[in-house]
Design an enzyme around this catalytic site. Structure first.
Site, mmCIF file in Angstrom:
data_model
loop_
_atom_site.group_PDB
_atom_site.id
_atom_site.type_symbol
_atom_site.label_atom_id
_atom_site.label_comp_id
_atom_site.label_asym_id
_atom_site.label_seq_id
_atom_site.Cartn_x
_atom_site.Cartn_y
_atom_site.Cartn_z
ATOM 1 N N ARG A 18 -7.066 5.575 -6.184
ATOM 2 C CA ARG A 18 -6.850 7.265 -6.178
ATOM 3 C C ARG A 18 -7.027 7.592 -7.654
ATOM 4 N NH1 ARG A 18 -1.105 7.503 -3.996
ATOM 5 N NH2 ARG A 18 -1.056 9.830 -4.638
ATOM 6 N N THR A 72 -0.782 5.903 2.546
ATOM 7 C CA THR A 72 -2.072 5.122 2.954
ATOM 8 C C THR A 72 -1.905 4.391 4.139
ATOM 9 O OG1 THR A 72 -2.656 5.230 0.688
ATOM 10 C CG2 THR A 72 -3.704 3.371 2.028
ATOM 11 N N ILE A 92 0.830 -1.208 0.050
ATOM 12 C CA ILE A 92 0.137 -0.018 0.159
ATOM 13 C C ILE A 92 0.821 1.218 0.045
ATOM 14 C CG2 ILE A 92 -2.043 -0.879 1.173
ATOM 15 C CD1 ILE A 92 -1.146 0.007 3.782
ATOM 16 N N ASP A 93 0.571 2.417 -0.564
ATOM 17 C CA ASP A 93 1.094 3.579 -0.825
ATOM 18 C C ASP A 93 1.702 4.032 0.604
ATOM 19 O OD1 ASP A 93 0.709 3.589 -3.405
ATOM 20 O OD2 ASP A 93 -1.106 4.829 -3.144
ATOM 21 N N LYS A 94 2.983 4.727 0.549
ATOM 22 C CA LYS A 94 3.590 5.244 1.825
ATOM 23 C C LYS A 94 2.511 5.966 2.678
ATOM 24 C CE LYS A 94 6.814 8.963 3.159
ATOM 25 N NZ LYS A 94 7.717 10.231 2.758
#
Length: 317
Positions: free
Chosen positions: A245, A147, A143-145
């Site tokens: 997103r 998030t 998962i994104d930094k």
């Protein structure tokens, strides 16, 4: 088998005959990314049925079995670091972590330490699956930094392979909570639009024409209208980079605080600055899968983090 080396047999199907070898092997091995397969081929870790090394990723694949050797993860610049982790579940095969916003999942340029991998190497004393390679031991998905939320980590190759197969079948339950601009109408729906790297900015993803990217499907539903915004639940059928997103932006409801895809209204921008909210409002709130070894059905939930709770309250009508 050499010490520290895993050997996997990849069977190239007849319909993949003539494909680039890296593409064909990646299709046969859902546990490995195409880039990882390409690197293994180039470093001489792949042999054909005759036992000969194949070193050209662009060579034409032939139907049949290929031997893929996966070296054990080397330390490289990955060093164990004593960083606190919120462990939701753990056994000898895997663990589920509730990642805070701001933590990078694995080391990369610009983020060589302080990552989830560094913390995992310390917590697990190095006992992590090697399938993800040197930089990503144990990492099955990301998962994104910025998030927050749940992700599962593999301690063993068996667990990694079993989990990756479930991701490939889209049988993993993943639900995200997002605060978006505007109120979706209709209140629920699906976005089925392929994603690929943006040709204008390689750091971003973009919706592309059919056949040019990877299929991506997001199912969304309105949970609560807010002031010129809404709390929505997004259920992932696929799990592509920046999927929620990009998809929510594509239907006119970008995530609040999203620095890459958001088009923040002045009123929302002022509120975000006031709250010092500096990330996309996205949280991986639920994760469910079948344990790859015990076959037990597991499901986990993570409460909305305090910064998103504060934003939600400030936007409540």
């Amino acid at each position: 088998m050499d010490r520290g080396v895993s050997i996997i047999t990849a069977t190239v199907a007849a319909e993949a005959s003539g494909w680039r070898l890296d593409r064909a092997l990646a299709a046969a091995l859902p546990t490995l990314s195409r880039e990882r397969v390409k690197a293994l081929i180039s470093s001489g870790e792949v042999r054909n049925e005759a036992g000969a090394q194949v070193r050209d990723p662009s060579s034409k694949a032939k139907p049949g079995d290929y031997e893929v050797r996966i070296p054990a993860p080397a330390p490289a610049h990955n060093e164990p670091q004593d960083i606190a982790l919120e462990i939701v579940f753990e056994d000898e095969h895997l663990l589920v972590v509730d990642k805070p916003a701001g933590m990078v999942v694995h080391p990369a340029a610009g983020n060589l330490d302080g990552t989830l991998v560094n913390a995992l190497l310390h917590h697990c004393a190095g006992r992590l699956s090697g399938i993800g390679g040197v930089a990503r031991p144990g990492i099955v998905h990301r998962i994104d930094k910025d998030t927050s939320g749940l992700l599962v980590v593999a301690k063993t190759d068996v667990a990694h392979e079993g989990l990756a197969a479930q991701f490939a079948r889209h049988s993993i339950e993943r639900r995200y909570l997002a605060i978006v601009a505007g109120v979706p109408n209709p209140a629920s729906g699906s976005v089925d639009a392929p994603l690929a790297r943006s040709s204008a900015n390689r750091q971003k993803m973009a919706i592309v024409a059919e056949g040019r990217g990877k299929r991506a499907v997001t199912h969304f539903r309105l949970l609560q209208p807010l002031r010129e915004a809404a709390m929505v639940e997004c259920r992932l059928e696929t799990g592509r980079t920046h999927q929620v997103r990009v998809h929510m932006t594509s239907i006119g409801h970008p995530l609040l605080g999203d620095p890459a895809y958001g088009r923040t209204k002045i009123a929302h921008r002022e509120l975000l600055n006031q709250l010092d909210f500096k990330r996309q409002a996205l949280h991986a709130a639920a994760l469910g899968f079948t344990h790859p070894v015990t076959r037990e059905s597991l499901s986990f939930e993570s409460a909305l983090p305090s910064d998103m709770q504060e934003l939600f309250r400030a936007l409540t009508v």
